[in-house]
Design an enzyme around this catalytic site. Structure first.
Site, PDB file in Angstrom:
ATOM      1  N   CYS A  32       3.010   1.720   7.586  1.00  0.00           N
ATOM      2  CA  CYS A  32       1.587   2.080   8.591  1.00  0.00           C
ATOM      3  C   CYS A  32       1.408   3.425   8.320  1.00  0.00           C
ATOM      4  O   CYS A  32       0.751   4.421   8.131  1.00  0.00           O
ATOM      5  CB  CYS A  32       2.000   1.824   9.871  1.00  0.00           C
ATOM      6  N   LYS A  39       6.822 -14.163  17.575  1.00  0.00           N
ATOM      7  CA  LYS A  39       6.311 -14.298  16.156  1.00  0.00           C
ATOM      8  C   LYS A  39       6.100 -13.291  15.141  1.00  0.00           C
ATOM      9  O   LYS A  39       5.829 -12.674  15.074  1.00  0.00           O
ATOM     10  CB  LYS A  39       4.850 -14.928  16.355  1.00  0.00           C
ATOM     11  N   GLU A  94       0.029  -1.643  17.688  1.00  0.00           N
ATOM     12  CA  GLU A  94       0.248   0.148  16.965  1.00  0.00           C
ATOM     13  C   GLU A  94      -0.234  -0.695  15.489  1.00  0.00           C
ATOM     14  O   GLU A  94      -0.296  -2.082  15.300  1.00  0.00           O
ATOM     15  CB  GLU A  94       1.737  -0.398  16.714  1.00  0.00           C
ATOM     16  N   GLU A 113      -7.402   1.456   4.630  1.00  0.00           N
ATOM     17  CA  GLU A 113      -6.077   1.802   5.144  1.00  0.00           C
ATOM     18  C   GLU A 113      -6.148   0.899   3.761  1.00  0.00           C
ATOM     19  O   GLU A 113      -6.160  -0.535   3.571  1.00  0.00           O
ATOM     20  CB  GLU A 113      -5.782   1.340   5.910  1.00  0.00           C
TER      21      GLU A 113
END
Ligand code: NAP
Ligand code: MG
Length: 486
Positions: free
Chosen positions: A279, A173, A245, A377
């Site tokens: 990231c 996906k 992750e 973040e």
């Protein structure tokens, strides 16, 4: 406007929902295509097809599986220019980076093709005579792979290539902002001759398709994305194998003995490359007080010169944010940051030629570890500058977030470098280069809230296989480990 389909059991099929969603170019706001807004039924059909294909695929010799992956790598290479442009059009990063995204997929398929002739296990002596011990790698089964939008070729490749070489079959996906890149990748799988059902593509929302994958009978899940969704997957997936992750709040430490020009290049590239949507983006720059004023001045001057625009234009340094929604989220974070820290440059969304989801490269100073902008973040072109007195304080502050993905130190002292490498809590530490720049054959992943698994290189093989331990006793009698000791 073209409508694209799911790829299930080797066929392009529509969703039984009869609903679609659009993918939008974030620089021009033009629509790239319509995609299936799939439902649980479609997702389960894909999982079923993957289980059927698994029976045969797991028994195909791994070097033969490798030949197919090598063909995918060749096709990606042949189409690199076209696909690199597509990355820029669909998610916004500048063309050089779009091409790099595709190159990473080329490299990963090539590496994993070769892995078909390795997939090493261990042989080791037995404590008993006439007994032989070894380990072999086995596939896990059907894997559900869920990816974010920021590396629309590289991250899918990091997951699909190792999963397939090990004999697993997959249901993939993609992120809803980058379904066209995913579709183009699967067109190449089809062209390469990957057998029906081995790799299945289902587009649609995280809520519907993602959650169905997580709660259905796949045997493993590999997810790259936000901490929030990662946590919810962990809570819902039960006893499935999970590889996560998650995000980062990655620091660069700039010591007083650093080459400041080099550090400047690394900080600009780390903070504003991919418009900060990595990231591993640099989101904190921790600067020694002795060179603080000088370095800040250099940083602000260089930031002021960055040219925002459509990533396809050769003069553009920084492309758009992926979507309007993401732009709003960055705006909100910047407003909250302004309550505690000093905004030096940027801080605002903007448009280019009246279009697009752009955000000006942004720098905050006076940041200390407890502040919002030191912890959150942002996933945009926003960097927090922190001033420290010593390496010890720099490392303490580097470690003062929940995340632990990437990190870097600029220094010309071997002692400083080794001290930082040992003391920083992160899955990756760079010395004298930026927080970004992973290569496909090395393990990649983080510590703490970033997740503890490793994908990439040999790390991926660990993640996407089961280890079976095999004992062969050829003594012709009952031998008992730990008991027959003399
Ligand atoms: P996200 O919202 O977590 O989405 C990631 C993927 O998960 C998308 O495919 C999304 O589908 C899907 N998803 C959403 N809700 C779900 C649910 N309830 N169950 C299952 N799947 C679900 O993250 P994002 O906003 O796309 O990406 C940014 C984040 O990814 C950042 O936090 C960044 O640090 C992280 N990231 C980490 C790495 C790494 O390797 N550590 C690499 C890149 C990005 P939809 O697109 O349909 O919502
Ligand atoms: Mg999201």
């Amino acid at each position: 406007m073209k409508t694209f389909k799911n790829y299930i059991d080797g066929k392009w099929v529509s969703s039984s929902s009869h609903r679609t969603f659009e993918s939008i170019n974030p620089a021009t706001e033009s629509v790239l295509g319509k995609f299936q807004l799939s439902n649980a039924k479609d997702t389960k059909a894909a999982i079923k097809a993957a289980w059927r294909a698994y029976k045969r695929w797991r028994l195909v010799p791994a070097p033969k599986r490798g030949e197919l992956l090598l063909e995918v790598s060749r096709l990606l290479k042949k189409n690199k220019k076209r696909l690199g442009r597509l990355v820029t059009q669909e998610m916004g990063k500048v063309l050089a980076e779009g091409l790099g995204d595709v190159q990473e997929a080329i490299d990963m398929f090539e590496l994993m093709a070769g892995e078909g002739r390795r997939l090493y296990g261990v042989t080791t002596p037995s404590e008993l005579p006439e007994k032989f011990c070894m380990t072999v790698r086995e596939p896990i089964g059907v894997l559900g792979l869920i990816s974010p939008w920021n590396f629309p070729f590289a991250i899918p490749a990091w997951k699909i290539a190792p999963a397939l070489i090990a004999g697993n079959t997959v249901v993939f996906k993609p992120a809803s902002y980058t379904p066209l890149c995913a579709t183009r990748l699967f067109e190449l799988f089809d062209e390469a001759g990957i057998p029906a059902g081995v790799a299945n593509l289902v587009t649609g929302s995280g809520r519907e398709v993602g959650e169905t994958i997580v709660t259905s009978n796949v045997r493993g899940i590999s997810f790259t994305g936000s901490r929030e969704v990662g946590l919810s997957i962990k809570q819902k997936a039960g006893l499935k194998r999970i590889s996560l992750e998650l995000g980062g709040k990655n620091p660069i430490i700039v010591m007083d003995d650093a080459d400041l020009d080099l550090a400047l290049d690394g900080c600009i590239w780390g903070a504003f490359g991919t418009t900060g949507q990595r990231c591993t983006a640099t989101s904190r720059i921790i600067v020694h007080e002795k060179i603080y004023e000088e370095f800040l001045d250099m940083l602000v001057k260089r930031t002021r010169k960055l040219r925002l625009g459509d990533g396809l234009k050769p003069r553009t340094d920084v492309g758009p944010i992926v979507s309007k929604k993401q732009l709003e989220s960055i705006k909100k974070d910047v407003e909250l940051a302004k309550k505690e820290a000093k905004l030096v440059i940027g801080g605002k969304p903007t448009k280019i030629n009246g279009k697009g989801f752009f955000f000006k490269p942004t720098i905050f100073t006076g940041v200390t570890p407890k502040m919002y902008i030191a912890q959150k973040e942002v996933f945009g072109p926003v960097v927090a500058i922190m001033r420290v007195k010593s390496l010890k304080q720099a490392v303490d502050w580097a470690n003062s977030t929940g995340y632990g993905l990437s990190s870097a130190i600029y220094t010309n002292s071997v002692n400083n470098a080794f001290t930082a490498v040992r003391a920083i809590e992160a899955g990756l530490t760079y010395v004298n280069s930026s927080t970004i720049g992973s290569e496909v054959h090395l393990p990649f992943g983080g510590v703490k809230d970033t997740g503890s698994t490793r994908e990439g290189g040999i790390g991926a093989i660990e993640e996407f296989t089961e280890t079976k331990t095999v004992y062969f006793d050829y003594s012709g009698k009952l031998q008992k480990a730990q008991i027959d000791i003399d």
